[in-house]
Design an enzyme around this catalytic site. Sequence first.
Site, PDB file in Angstrom:
ATOM      1  N   LYS A 126       6.601  20.570   1.264  1.00  0.00           N
ATOM      2  CA  LYS A 126       7.585  20.798   2.586  1.00  0.00           C
ATOM      3  C   LYS A 126       7.041  21.923   3.436  1.00  0.00           C
ATOM      4  O   LYS A 126       5.942  22.654   3.001  1.00  0.00           O
ATOM      5  CB  LYS A 126       8.773  21.530   2.090  1.00  0.00           C
ATOM      6  CG  LYS A 126       9.988  21.541   2.761  1.00  0.00           C
ATOM      7  CD  LYS A 126      10.825  20.248   2.822  1.00  0.00           C
ATOM      8  CE  LYS A 126      11.773  20.154   3.760  1.00  0.00           C
ATOM      9  NZ  LYS A 126      12.892  18.936   3.441  1.00  0.00           N
ATOM     10  N   ASP A 166      12.906  17.520   9.567  1.00  0.00           N
ATOM     11  CA  ASP A 166      14.052  18.163   8.622  1.00  0.00           C
ATOM     12  C   ASP A 166      14.904  18.893   9.787  1.00  0.00           C
ATOM     13  O   ASP A 166      14.789  18.875  10.970  1.00  0.00           O
ATOM     14  CB  ASP A 166      13.507  19.124   7.539  1.00  0.00           C
ATOM     15  CG  ASP A 166      14.238  19.560   6.602  1.00  0.00           C
ATOM     16  OD1 ASP A 166      14.632  18.789   5.640  1.00  0.00           O
ATOM     17  OD2 ASP A 166      15.079  20.809   6.491  1.00  0.00           O
TER      18      ASP A 166
HETATM   19  N1  GLU Z   1      13.524  16.406   5.372  1.00  0.00           N
HETATM   20  C1  GLU Z   1      13.985  15.225   4.628  1.00  0.00           C
HETATM   21  C2  GLU Z   1      14.143  15.404   3.190  1.00  0.00           C
HETATM   22  O1  GLU Z   1      14.497  16.499   2.942  1.00  0.00           O
HETATM   23  C3  GLU Z   1      13.041  13.980   4.957  1.00  0.00           C
HETATM   24  C4  GLU Z   1      11.495  13.965   4.387  1.00  0.00           C
HETATM   25  C5  GLU Z   1      10.460  13.058   4.707  1.00  0.00           C
HETATM   26  O2  GLU Z   1      10.981  11.960   5.511  1.00  0.00           O
HETATM   27  O3  GLU Z   1       9.401  13.252   4.466  1.00  0.00           O
HETATM   28  O4  GLU Z   1      13.966  14.496   2.153  1.00  0.00           O
END
Ligand code: GLU
Length: 445
Positions: A126, A166
Amino acid sequence: MAFDVEKFMANVTAQNPGEVEFLQAVREVVESLADFLNEHPKYVEYKVLERMVEPERAISFRVPWVDDNGEIQINRGYRVQFNSAIGPYKGGLRFHPAVNLSMMKFLGFEQTFKNSLTTLPMGGGKGGANFDPTGKSDAEVMRFCQSFMTELYRHIGAETDVPAGDVGVGGREIGYLFGQYKRIRNHFTGTLTGKGLEFGGSLIRPEATGFGTVYFAQHMLAEMGDTIEGKTVALSGFGNVAWGAAKKLVELGAKVIAISGPDGYVYIKDGMTPEGVDYMLDLRASNKNIVAPFADKFPGVTFIPGKKAWDAKCDIAFPCAFQNELNLDDAKGLVANGCKMVVETSNMGCTADAVSYLVKTIAFAPGKAANAGGVAVSGLEQSQNAEHISWSAEEVGNKLSFIMKNIHDTCVKYGKEGDKINYVKGANIGGFIKVADAMIAQGLV
Ligand code: GLU
């Protein structure tokens, strides 16, 4: 060697002082895994959980940029590469003023379990920055994204780490980030997901998190012999995730009676229409971060300032905005008003005491299972990029639906407690096993 939750948590707390959100996410997992670990001592012996709570790498960096007034601004950027046991790091970027290391670590930790649940080969990561996109011009957002990528590019890659969107990072930001990555590296690869359709994005990716959470809710209802048609639904947020959920809910005949923003919520007496769903996109694009204009636009809609959507009487609640947005009082209020199900769609959308109460009282799905459709379609975007092809909406949609069913089945398999399903326990055990076995197989790395 028995596993002791409190001893484990005392160590993690000492190692990560003050990281409240991260410790909350770890405790939830550790509590649900305790019995399982004691039944399967090899995981305790190999100290798998001790290793899993330590990110493989956490990067923090300076992001300098110039605003439209010519003033220099400095933000802090992050990328936490949490776990690569089952695939390259994968997870979104969050741009929000409250972003800090604890938030990045909780999200990266959760992502590891979520990505494992999808059955796709994706590790957990992340990133983000304490940058507030609200009220910023396109040019400011572009300059910020370019500066952010000028550092991030050296840590990511299609086979290393694949960021996505996100909170605060949508198609516009991914476009600017991708452009700068391509320029620096001179590589056109699938290093970011959530890209525009013209340059390697996948059909259904924008809708995927919202559609996935509704599919998950349908499976939960089916388990109770019920369907989603005619159910009244309260959603929080009006961003990409809430939009996708509202779109699918309206299509399936549910009645969306509330959406919310930081300014309050709107009560939609007769339920949202398809025009209302489309207007959610305009609201987000306005970059003002307020939901009130929805009530001016449509008749029969009332704006209730300063209140959460959980005040509205509903059958199902979908928190779709931010962590800890639904607390114990909210949960009790929802249940007192007849709510039968809470489907956490934001990451860790409910406080720990709200989760304990909801798991005991009604049907509750944790975000790491219910919202996994977003990252799952990101994984499908990676596959399409690697093959240099694009699949039809139908093909992607069918794969998403299949993945959500699998995640639900995994939760049922590991979470069955008498005639109830503890989805929190099911998701945590189900997500853990694959990562843990891969870590054992790969030795101490
Ligand atoms: N931010 C999204 C999540 O919390 C998507 C992450 C992504 O597609 O890599 O899963």
